[in-house]
Motif scaffolding. Sequence first.
Motif, PDB file in Angstrom:
ATOM      1  N   LEU A  41       2.937   0.565   2.242  1.00 46.68           N
ATOM      2  CA  LEU A  41       1.591   0.620   2.814  1.00 46.68           C
ATOM      3  C   LEU A  41       0.504   0.515   1.749  1.00 46.68           C
ATOM      4  CD1 LEU A  41       2.295   3.488   5.380  1.00 46.68           C
ATOM      5  CD2 LEU A  41       2.472   1.025   5.730  1.00 46.68           C
ATOM      6  N   ASN A  42       0.834  -0.008   0.588  1.00 44.85           N
ATOM      7  CA  ASN A  42      -0.136  -0.159  -0.489  1.00 44.85           C
ATOM      8  C   ASN A  42      -1.340  -0.948   0.031  1.00 44.85           C
ATOM      9  OD1 ASN A  42      -1.550  -1.040  -2.833  1.00 44.85           O
ATOM     10  ND2 ASN A  42       0.316  -0.810  -4.046  1.00 44.85           N
ATOM     11  N   PRO A  43      -2.543  -0.425  -0.139  1.00 42.09           N
ATOM     12  CA  PRO A  43      -3.722  -1.097   0.420  1.00 42.09           C
ATOM     13  C   PRO A  43      -4.067  -2.457  -0.201  1.00 42.09           C
ATOM     14  CG  PRO A  43      -4.365   0.874  -0.797  1.00 42.09           C
ATOM     15  CD  PRO A  43      -2.869   0.878  -0.725  1.00 42.09           C
ATOM     16  N   ILE A  44      -3.446  -2.842  -1.308  1.00 43.20           N
ATOM     17  CA  ILE A  44      -3.693  -4.192  -1.837  1.00 43.20           C
ATOM     18  C   ILE A  44      -3.160  -5.254  -0.871  1.00 43.20           C
ATOM     19  CG2 ILE A  44      -3.742  -3.478  -4.254  1.00 43.20           C
ATOM     20  CD1 ILE A  44      -0.903  -4.713  -4.539  1.00 43.20           C
ATOM     21  N   HIS A  45      -2.337  -4.818   0.091  1.00 42.50           N
ATOM     22  CA  HIS A  45      -1.763  -5.736   1.070  1.00 42.50           C
ATOM     23  C   HIS A  45      -2.563  -5.790   2.370  1.00 42.50           C
ATOM     24  CE1 HIS A  45       1.536  -6.158  -1.653  1.00 42.50           C
ATOM     25  NE2 HIS A  45       1.877  -4.892  -1.538  1.00 42.50           N
ATOM     26  N   TRP A  46      -3.684  -5.034   2.436  1.00 42.88           N
ATOM     27  CA  TRP A  46      -4.495  -5.102   3.660  1.00 42.88           C
ATOM     28  C   TRP A  46      -5.986  -4.885   3.439  1.00 42.88           C
ATOM     29  CZ3 TRP A  46      -6.835  -0.430   4.590  1.00 42.88           C
ATOM     30  CH2 TRP A  46      -6.200   0.709   4.098  1.00 42.88           C
ATOM     31  N   SER A  47      -6.399  -4.370   2.292  1.00 41.05           N
ATOM     32  CA  SER A  47      -7.809  -4.072   2.055  1.00 41.05           C
ATOM     33  C   SER A  47      -8.396  -4.974   0.972  1.00 41.05           C
ATOM     34  CB  SER A  47      -7.975  -2.605   1.628  1.00 41.05           C
ATOM     35  OG  SER A  47      -9.288  -2.357   1.169  1.00 41.05           O
ATOM     36  N   ASP A  48      -9.378  -5.796   1.361  1.00 39.66           N
ATOM     37  CA  ASP A  48     -10.048  -6.649   0.375  1.00 39.66           C
ATOM     38  C   ASP A  48     -10.720  -5.814  -0.708  1.00 39.66           C
ATOM     39  OD1 ASP A  48      -9.735  -9.457   1.301  1.00 39.66           O
ATOM     40  OD2 ASP A  48     -10.672  -8.669   3.109  1.00 39.66           O
ATOM     41  N   ARG A  49     -11.304  -4.690  -0.325  1.00 33.68           N
ATOM     42  CA  ARG A  49     -12.010  -3.836  -1.277  1.00 33.68           C
ATOM     43  C   ARG A  49     -11.047  -3.298  -2.330  1.00 33.68           C
ATOM     44  NH1 ARG A  49     -12.270   1.387  -1.429  1.00 33.68           N
ATOM     45  NH2 ARG A  49     -11.525   1.639   0.692  1.00 33.68           N
ATOM     46  N   VAL A  50      -9.921  -2.768  -1.905  1.00 33.28           N
ATOM     47  CA  VAL A  50      -8.945  -2.213  -2.849  1.00 33.28           C
ATOM     48  C   VAL A  50      -8.342  -3.324  -3.708  1.00 33.28           C
ATOM     49  CG1 VAL A  50      -6.739  -0.991  -3.050  1.00 33.28           C
ATOM     50  CG2 VAL A  50      -8.454  -0.203  -1.405  1.00 33.28           C
ATOM     51  N   ALA A  51      -8.070  -4.468  -3.108  1.00 31.84           N
ATOM     52  CA  ALA A  51      -7.528  -5.595  -3.882  1.00 31.84           C
ATOM     53  C   ALA A  51      -8.510  -6.002  -4.983  1.00 31.84           C
ATOM     54  CB  ALA A  51      -7.229  -6.772  -2.959  1.00 31.84           C
ATOM     55  N   ALA A  52      -9.806  -6.030  -4.672  1.00 28.50           N
ATOM     56  CA  ALA A  52     -10.822  -6.396  -5.660  1.00 28.50           C
ATOM     57  C   ALA A  52     -10.884  -5.364  -6.788  1.00 28.50           C
ATOM     58  CB  ALA A  52     -12.185  -6.543  -5.001  1.00 28.50           C
ATOM     59  N   VAL A  53     -10.844  -4.077  -6.433  1.00 30.94           N
ATOM     60  CA  VAL A  53     -10.866  -3.006  -7.439  1.00 30.94           C
ATOM     61  C   VAL A  53      -9.646  -3.125  -8.362  1.00 30.94           C
ATOM     62  CG1 VAL A  53     -10.657  -0.504  -7.754  1.00 30.94           C
ATOM     63  CG2 VAL A  53     -12.277  -1.415  -6.083  1.00 30.94           C
ATOM     64  N   ALA A  54      -8.512  -3.572  -7.791  1.00 31.24           N
ATOM     65  CA  ALA A  54      -7.285  -3.730  -8.578  1.00 31.24           C
ATOM     66  C   ALA A  54      -7.305  -5.006  -9.423  1.00 31.24           C
ATOM     67  CB  ALA A  54      -6.074  -3.732  -7.653  1.00 31.24           C
ATOM     68  N   GLY A  55      -8.387  -5.794  -9.307  1.00 35.60           N
ATOM     69  CA  GLY A  55      -8.497  -7.013 -10.092  1.00 35.60           C
ATOM     70  C   GLY A  55      -7.793  -8.213  -9.487  1.00 35.60           C
ATOM     71  N   LEU A  56      -7.438  -8.111  -8.220  1.00 40.08           N
ATOM     72  CA  LEU A  56      -6.757  -9.216  -7.540  1.00 40.08           C
ATOM     73  C   LEU A  56      -7.775 -10.154  -6.905  1.00 40.08           C
ATOM     74  CD1 LEU A  56      -3.978  -7.053  -5.880  1.00 40.08           C
ATOM     75  CD2 LEU A  56      -3.677  -8.667  -7.763  1.00 40.08           C
ATOM     76  N   PRO A  57      -7.393 -11.403  -6.680  1.00 38.25           N
ATOM     77  CA  PRO A  57      -8.327 -12.358  -6.074  1.00 38.25           C
ATOM     78  C   PRO A  57      -8.521 -12.160  -4.577  1.00 38.25           C
ATOM     79  CG  PRO A  57      -6.226 -13.409  -6.539  1.00 38.25           C
ATOM     80  CD  PRO A  57      -6.163 -12.019  -7.120  1.00 38.25           C
ATOM     81  N   GLY A  58      -7.810 -11.231  -4.000  1.00 39.70           N
ATOM     82  CA  GLY A  58      -7.889 -10.933  -2.574  1.00 39.70           C
ATOM     83  C   GLY A  58      -6.648 -10.174  -2.164  1.00 39.70           C
ATOM     84  N   VAL A  59      -6.517  -9.918  -0.871  1.00 44.78           N
ATOM     85  CA  VAL A  59      -5.326  -9.255  -0.343  1.00 44.78           C
ATOM     86  C   VAL A  59      -4.122 -10.152  -0.622  1.00 44.78           C
ATOM     87  CG1 VAL A  59      -4.165  -8.668   1.833  1.00 44.78           C
ATOM     88  CG2 VAL A  59      -6.510  -7.902   1.413  1.00 44.78           C
ATOM     89  N   ILE A  60      -3.041  -9.546  -1.099  1.00 40.10           N
ATOM     90  CA  ILE A  60      -1.853 -10.330  -1.447  1.00 40.10           C
ATOM     91  C   ILE A  60      -0.662  -9.935  -0.584  1.00 40.10           C
ATOM     92  CG2 ILE A  60      -2.622 -10.712  -3.812  1.00 40.10           C
ATOM     93  CD1 ILE A  60      -0.523  -8.583  -4.684  1.00 40.10           C
TER      94      ILE A  60
END
Length: 149
Positions: A41-60
């Motif tokens: 349930l890691n939020p990088i897989h559903w939250s654009d905001r969390v993905a951005a904070v993690a330095g990702l280009p978007g939800v992955i």
Amino acid sequence: MSAPLTRRTAAACAKGDALPSLTVQVTRADLVRYAGASGDLNPIHWSDRVAAVAGLPGVIAHGMLSMALAGRVLTAWTGDPAAIRSYGTRFTRPVVVPDDDAGATVELSGTVAEVREEGGERIAVVDLKAAFEGKTVLGRARAEVVLPG
């Protein structure tokens, strides 16, 4: 390279043969279903905001989902998931899944790298490829498949 293999021709495969390719669309809804099934349930897989904070280009997409999708090339080819003896990979690049109905296009393929006899069985070693936006997302993706007798 020869024509793509089918279940009927898997028993006669040879080094260099291509497995039938597959193209899949991965949507945010797929990520939600996978998260529920896997417990990831890691939020990088559903939250654009969390993905951005993690330095990702978007939800992955989940890496294991990408691996499973590539595995579909094998099961479609063999017609039998139990024929897969081993499968491993490294995750090299994320699949970025936009928040729309189209999702991300992932192109999947495989090539027979080797055929050998082992313990009375014919084994095909298959190199798998998963690509997103023309770039490989899995590295060293390789499986061993028991071929039909």
